[in-house]
Design an enzyme around this catalytic site. Structure first.
Site, PDB file in Angstrom:
ATOM      1  CG  ASP A   1       4.822   9.810   0.013  1.00  0.00           C
ATOM      2  OD1 ASP A   1       3.953   8.862  -0.561  1.00  0.00           O
ATOM      3  OD2 ASP A   1       5.803   8.894   0.857  1.00  0.00           O
TER       4      ASP A   1
ATOM      5  CG  ASN B   1      -0.226   2.794   9.676  1.00  0.00           C
ATOM      6  OD1 ASN B   1      -0.447   3.575   9.882  1.00  0.00           O
ATOM      7  ND2 ASN B   1      -0.445   3.195   7.720  1.00  0.00           N
TER       8      ASN B   1
ATOM      9  CG  HIS C   1      -4.666   1.606   9.670  1.00  0.00           C
ATOM     10  ND1 HIS C   1      -5.629   2.948   9.792  1.00  0.00           N
ATOM     11  CD2 HIS C   1      -4.074   1.463   8.795  1.00  0.00           C
ATOM     12  CE1 HIS C   1      -5.774   3.072   8.022  1.00  0.00           C
ATOM     13  NE2 HIS C   1      -4.744   2.501   8.060  1.00  0.00           N
TER      14      HIS C   1
ATOM     15  CG  ASP D   1      -6.688   6.581  10.392  1.00  0.00           C
ATOM     16  OD1 ASP D   1      -5.961   6.113   8.890  1.00  0.00           O
ATOM     17  OD2 ASP D   1      -8.408   6.034  10.420  1.00  0.00           O
TER      18      ASP D   1
ATOM     19  CD  GLU E   1       2.192   7.143   2.056  1.00  0.00           C
ATOM     20  OE1 GLU E   1       1.262   6.380   1.478  1.00  0.00           O
ATOM     21  OE2 GLU E   1       3.000   6.135   1.870  1.00  0.00           O
TER      22      GLU E   1
END
Ligand SMILES: Nc1nc2c(ncn2[C@@H]2O[C@H](COP(=O)(O)OP(=O)(O)OP(=O)(O)O)[C@@H](O)[C@H]2O)c(=O)[nH]1
Length: 280
Positions: free
Chosen positions: A152, A160, A165, A169, A195
């Site tokens: 994770d 973010n 965002h 990504d 994630e």
């Protein structure tokens, strides 16, 4: 009877004889003529019969020739229709072959879409679980196990929030690449969701798996992703667990998840291997 006059005695009897002879000859001629007439009649009847038979035969021949002509015409037409149909079938066959190819490509593409996560390039969760099931059966047959990684990215919400965002990504994409490059071809890597990632390392002992996880942790920490005038950084927490025997994969995933939770609790950016809580 002879007509020679030297062979007769008197003139009278000679005359009588001649008359008789002429009469007899005439009779004979008449009889021959009658016979000939009869024969001619018979011949005429025969010719008539033959002519009738010939007429019937001729009509029959004409009828058969007409039928044969008609049949030839029909055969010719049927042949033309069959040729046209054969051409249509060929075109249909070609079209079908193309359609089958198109569907095969489409199916292949759909399978690829269903198996590969579009953003990160690693497998989808569903596909990893499918592969894992197959792999587990194979390894069980050989009495071997494998190790599960649950990973994770740390404080991803902050990335973010701070960079947007799209930046998040990009990092997810980068991590996908790091993950793929640090694992072997026979290992299975996937995005578990958001994630969160998972990996299965078949035929790998725990010590080797820990070394792989540590190296991935370091590579992630050292990685810089160019972003506008700056660069993005990330760290990852990894939980490890061994999959043993015939146990359901979900149970091993859940143990790796517990180890991941421990890694987060202990400060993140680290590897923790699951160990059962000591019995009280
Ligand atoms: N950019 C981007 N963000 C995602 C995606 N999927 C999940 N996220 C974000 O990832 C973040 C995860 O946040 P949290 O679950 O709070 O976890 P975290 O911030 O990583 O914190 P820790 O896991 O405790 O270290 C959320 O903000 C999600 O919106 C994605 O596909 N793209």
């Amino acid at each position: 009877m002879s007509l020679d006059p030297l062979q007769h005695d008197s003139e009278d009897s000679r005359a009588d004889d001649e008359v008789f002879s002429l009469y007899a000859q005439e009779e004979a001629v008449i009889r021959r003529a009658e016979g000939m007439i009869e024969q001619l009649d018979m011949v005429s009847d025969g010719v008539k019969t033959l002519a009738d038979a010939y007429r019937i035969g001729y009509r029959e021949t004409v009828r058969l020739v007409r039928i044969s002509d008609r049949m030839q015409l029909e055969l010719h037409q049927a042949n033309r229709i069959l040729s046209a149909q054969a051409e249509d079938l060929k075109q249909l066959n070609d079209a079908l072959r193309k359609e089958i190819k198109r569907r095969e490509r489409l199916e292949h593409e759909l399978r690829r879409i269903a198996s590969i996560d579009a953003l990160t390039g690693v497998h989808t969760r569903r596909y990893v679980l499918e592969l894992a099931e197959y792999e587990q059966r194979r390894l069980m047959r050989h009495g071997k196990g494998f190790v599960v990684f649950m990973m994770d990215l740390d404080h991803f919400k902050r990335i973010n929030d701070q960079f947007g965002h799209a930046a998040g990504d990009q990092l997810l994409q980068d991590f996908g690449q790091l993950l793929r490059s640090s694992l072997r071809k026979s290992d299975i890597a996937g995005r578990f969701g958001g994630e969160e990632f998972l990996a299965l390392l078949p035929e790998t002992d725990l010590g080797t798996a820990e070394a792989v996880a540590e190296r991935l942790c370091e590579q992630t920490r050292a990685f810089r992703s160019p972003w506008k005038e700056t660069h993005l950084r990330m760290t990852v927490s990894i939980g490890l667990a061994e999959v043993g025997g015939e146990e359901p994969l979900e149970r091993a995933i859940s143990r790796a998840d517990q180890a991941l939770y421990e890694a987060k609790s202990a400060g993140r950016d680290r590897v923790v291997t699951y160990s059962p809580a000591p019995a009280r």
